[in-house]
Design an enzyme around this catalytic site. Structure first.
Site, PDB file in Angstrom:
ATOM      1  N   LYS A 259       4.106   6.442 -14.791  1.00 54.83           N
ATOM      2  CA  LYS A 259       3.287   5.276 -14.460  1.00 54.83           C
ATOM      3  C   LYS A 259       3.212   4.373 -15.689  1.00 54.83           C
ATOM      4  CE  LYS A 259      -0.788   4.469 -11.642  1.00 54.83           C
ATOM      5  NZ  LYS A 259      -1.675   5.113 -10.658  1.00 54.83           N
ATOM      6  N   GLU A 345     -10.788  11.773   2.096  1.00 51.52           N
ATOM      7  CA  GLU A 345     -12.142  11.373   2.511  1.00 51.52           C
ATOM      8  C   GLU A 345     -12.666  12.276   3.616  1.00 51.52           C
ATOM      9  OE1 GLU A 345      -9.610   9.315   2.020  1.00 51.52           O
ATOM     10  OE2 GLU A 345     -10.282   7.940   0.449  1.00 51.52           O
ATOM     11  N   ARG A 373     -11.999   6.275   7.388  1.00 52.34           N
ATOM     12  CA  ARG A 373     -11.056   7.350   7.677  1.00 52.34           C
ATOM     13  C   ARG A 373     -11.778   8.644   8.044  1.00 52.34           C
ATOM     14  NH1 ARG A 373      -5.596   8.092   4.402  1.00 52.34           N
ATOM     15  NH2 ARG A 373      -5.190   6.221   5.590  1.00 52.34           N
TER      16      ARG A 373
HETATM   17  C1  LIG Z   1      -7.540   6.360   1.927  1.00 54.26           C
HETATM   18  C2  LIG Z   1      -7.517   5.797   0.539  1.00 54.26           C
HETATM   19  N1  LIG Z   1      -8.363   6.297  -0.379  1.00 54.26           N
HETATM   20  C3  LIG Z   1      -8.364   5.787  -1.626  1.00 54.26           C
HETATM   21  C4  LIG Z   1      -7.521   4.784  -1.987  1.00 54.26           C
HETATM   22  C5  LIG Z   1      -7.578   4.156  -3.375  1.00 54.26           C
HETATM   23  N2  LIG Z   1      -6.298   4.367  -4.098  1.00 54.26           N
HETATM   24  C6  LIG Z   1      -5.376   3.393  -4.180  1.00 54.26           C
HETATM   25  S1  LIG Z   1      -4.023   3.868  -5.042  1.00 54.26           S
HETATM   26  C7  LIG Z   1      -4.684   5.374  -5.335  1.00 54.26           C
HETATM   27  C8  LIG Z   1      -3.911   6.369  -6.134  1.00 54.26           C
HETATM   28  C9  LIG Z   1      -2.599   6.667  -5.516  1.00 54.26           C
HETATM   29  O1  LIG Z   1      -1.900   7.564  -6.317  1.00 54.26           O
HETATM   30  P1  LIG Z   1      -0.373   7.810  -6.048  1.00 54.26           P
HETATM   31  O2  LIG Z   1      -0.134   7.948  -4.598  1.00 54.26           O
HETATM   32  O3  LIG Z   1       0.072   8.942  -6.912  1.00 54.26           O
HETATM   33  O4  LIG Z   1       0.321   6.463  -6.483  1.00 54.26           O
HETATM   34  P2  LIG Z   1       0.482   5.841  -7.965  1.00 54.26           P
HETATM   35  O5  LIG Z   1      -0.558   4.771  -8.091  1.00 54.26           O
HETATM   36  O6  LIG Z   1       0.326   6.931  -8.959  1.00 54.26           O
HETATM   37  O7  LIG Z   1       1.862   5.268  -7.954  1.00 54.26           O
HETATM   38  C10 LIG Z   1      -5.956   5.492  -4.766  1.00 54.26           C
HETATM   39  C11 LIG Z   1      -6.818   6.672  -4.870  1.00 54.26           C
HETATM   40  C12 LIG Z   1      -6.668   4.281  -0.991  1.00 54.26           C
HETATM   41  N3  LIG Z   1      -5.842   3.270  -1.211  1.00 54.26           N
HETATM   42  N4  LIG Z   1      -6.688   4.809   0.253  1.00 54.26           N
END
Ligand SMILES: Cc1ncc(C[n+]2csc(CCOP(=O)(O)OP(=O)(O)O)c2C)c(N)n1
Length: 619
Positions: A259, A345, A373
């Protein structure tokens, strides 16, 4: 290709420097983006980015470079993937972990239509913590080789990832060196005759199973390839080409990325610049926010820490949003009473229900939009069993640059419809402190309180929080002719509107209802009996406060012509019945018609309607 990737990365850094937004995730997938578009036949092959926050490089190379600096602004490009924006965005997103299900849908539809296009999901290791990803993988067999899943493993969610799956992926990566080209050729060569290839494949799996057990993904029916260095185009491209040309069933390619890759300030920062303000590209320094009163989130965080200090049963749950909800500070103060469940969630809510049933006082701190959700868990596991789970609902109302997918529009509606629930909305940060305390003290059943994104009003914070009497509002300003019934932070606008109405000779009462459920029926009834116009104002969709107030009025016959206040006029002000696009929150509320001038206009219109309008209509 290398040069192209470098230019793409530079363009992305420069763009986000001027717009702000999601940076780290996009930087991590620059090479992957280039390789995927090189190898696959997009848009016929349907490329679906999970969450969609990492899709800025994809946007730049799919015809949107000229608009990329409008990202997240009014009328500009969305910060996520969006179907209406481009044929290269076959599926919109912003909430996580939907990509494999959607890709499977595309793949199966193509199979049924005898078309060749694939469904390709790119999903992060953080998003892999949600049950939906497994529900989809459990069905993947139906798609045959039309489904490709790229697991983009950067060992980060927004915060460091949590739980057994994340540990498992780390073990997978550390127990296997990156595949060499020779190994790759051996593993997925198409040159072998089919039967020999199948035998070789079986032997290979068998040997690996003996050595380290089949991967979880193999057990679920995927052909697993990995781990692969996601920044090495010489490795990525042949693997993707092999997968493209393979007739093997659904495939999962495990790609390891970093990242924030390629931008030193992002690589060095703890959150890898997941989401940033505008910044100076040379130094990486982000624009400071304007200062001012503390954010609602931080007020909640402090208030909850104080509650937990007084009561050892108070505990807190976040679904992968420790810093966004302020629970990072809670976790530092009470590590053993703080739970980050990952992007889960649904599980988080039922986990809280279990904790509550066993005598704990759990606070589920979840954004309004993400709590959607877990609605069935809220109904079935919490409300029906009348369990005292506390819901701290952050980002209530319109949220600005993240747009419709992140707006907290529906929680008043979906929670007030449930028996047993108490639903509060804070009018300012002092109220938020009282509500956090009230929730901590309330053991009779589920209780929720909502508060918006951003800074508070500057209200003085109470030294000692009060327990708010359940279902009782407060009169903030007394008048005689117009009654404004406010729920939440529109109170400030309602007070401004009252000033303006007063200057027009219309004496105005303003009430802060505090509770959307149970309603303060005494207060509402008495206002309806003594005022000419009553207007409800809330930062939520139709079906919320306004609907409940109208139901009360009609059930009690308060608007009947022969009632004590025959001719009473009630109006409801709420979010419009559309999904509002991104803009500055103030503009969004203007478009929604929920600022002071529009409140004044609604009152004047109701009064005009009384004299001219109704007579006209009758005539
Ligand atoms: C249902 C839901 N819960 C929380 C989020 C907030 N959120 C957005 S990106 C993220 C992290 C995602 O991590 P990853 O899939 O590893 O992607 P990266 O950003 O590391 O590329 C979170 C928790 C979301 N978008 N959707």
């Amino acid at each position: 290709m290398r040069q192209f990737a470098d230019e793409l990365r530079a363009e992305m850094i420069d763009t986000v420097g001027t717009t702000g937004g999601h940076l780290g995730s996009g930087l991590g997938v620059v090479e992957l983006t280039v390789a995927m578009h090189y190898v696959f036949n997009t848009p016929d092959d349907r490329l679906i980015w999970d969450v969609g926050h990492q899709a800025y490089p994809h946007k730049i190379i799919t015809g949107r470079r000229d608009r990329i600096r409008t990202l997240r602004q009014a009328g500009g490009l969305s910060g996520f993937t969006k179907r209406s924006e481009s044929e290269y965005d076959p599926f919109g997103a912003a909430h996580s972990s939907t990509s494999i299900s959607a890709a499977l849908g595309f793949a199966v539809a193509n199979k049924l239509a005898d078309k060749s296009g694939r469904g390709i999901a790119v999903i992060g290791d953080g998003a892999m913590s949600a049950g939906m990803a497994y529900e989809a993988m459990n069905n993947a067999e139906q798609a045959g080789n039309r489904l490709v899943v790229i697991l983009n493993d950067n060992d980060m969610s927004i915060a460091p990832p949590v739980g057994g799956l994340s540990a498992y992926l780390a073990r997978l990566v550390s127990s296997r060196p990156f595949l060499s080209i020779r190994e790759l050729a051996r593993k997925i060569s198409r040159k072998l005759p089919e039967s020999l290839h199948k035998a070789a494949h079986k032997a290979d799996e068998y040997a690996r199973g003996m050595a380290m057990g089949g991967t979880l993904f193999e057990e679920l029916g995927f052909y697993y390839v990995g781990p692969i260095d996601g920044h090495n185009l010489d490795q990525l491209i042949p693997v993707l080409e092999n997968i493209r040309d393979a007739d093997e069933g659904p495939c999962l390619i495990h790609v390891v990325t970093q990242k924030g890759k390629g931008y030193a300030p992002a690589e060095a920062s703890a959150d890898k610049y997941h989401g940033v303000q505008k910044f100076d590209v040379i130094t990486g320094e982000q624009a400071k926010s304007a200062g001012g009163p503390p954010s609602y989130t931080s007020v909640f965080s402090k208030a909850l820490i104080a509650e937990a200090g007084r009561d050892e049963k108070v505990c807190a749950i976040t679904a992968a949003m420790p810093s966004g909800t302020g629970l990072d500070k809670f976790a530092a103060a009470f590590p053993e009473r703080s739970f980050d469940v990952g992007i889960a969630e649904q599980h988080g809510v039922t986990f809280a229900a279990g904790l509550a049933a066993q005598g704990m006082r759990p606070f589920c701190a979840i954004y309004s939009t993400f709590l959607q959700r877990a609605f069935d868990q809220v109904v079935h596991d919490v409300a029906i069993q009348n369990l005292p789970v506390r819901f701290a609902i952050d980002r209530a109302g319109l949220v600005g640059a993240d747009g419709a997918t992140h707006a907290g529009s529906f929680d008043i509606t979906y929670l007030t419809t449930l028996p047993n629930f108490v639903v509060m909305a804070a009018a300012d940060e002092a109220e938020l402190v009282h509500m956090t305390h009230t929730a901590a003290m309330y053991d009779e059943g589920p209780i929720a309180f909502r508060y918006p994104r951003g800074n508070g009003t500057g209200a003085a914070l109470p030294e000692t929080p009060e327990f708010l009497e359940i279902g009782k509002g407060r009169i903030v300003r007394e008048g005689t002719k117009v009654g404004l019934l406010s729920l939440g932070t529109r109170l400030a606008e309602a007070l401004k509107a009252a000033e303006q109405l007063e200057s027009k000779g219309l004496s105005t009462t303003v009430a802060d209802l505090r509770f959307a459920k149970p309603l303060d029926t005494d207060l509402i009834r008495s206002l309806m009996l003594s005022h000419e116009v009553v207007v409800t104002i809330e930062e939520g969709s139709i079906g919320g406060l306004g609907a409940h107030v109208l139901t009360l009025a009609s059930d009690e016959g308060l608007t009947d012509p022969d009632s004590a206040n025959g001719g009473l006029k009630i109006r409801t002000m709420r979010l419009p019945d559309i999904f509002q696009d991104q803009d500055k929150p103030d503009n969004q509320y203007d478009q929604a018609g929920l600022n002071a001038p529009q409140i004044v206009e609604a009152v004047l219109k109701a009064l005009r309607h009384n004299s001219a309008g109704v007579q006209e209509a009758r005539a």
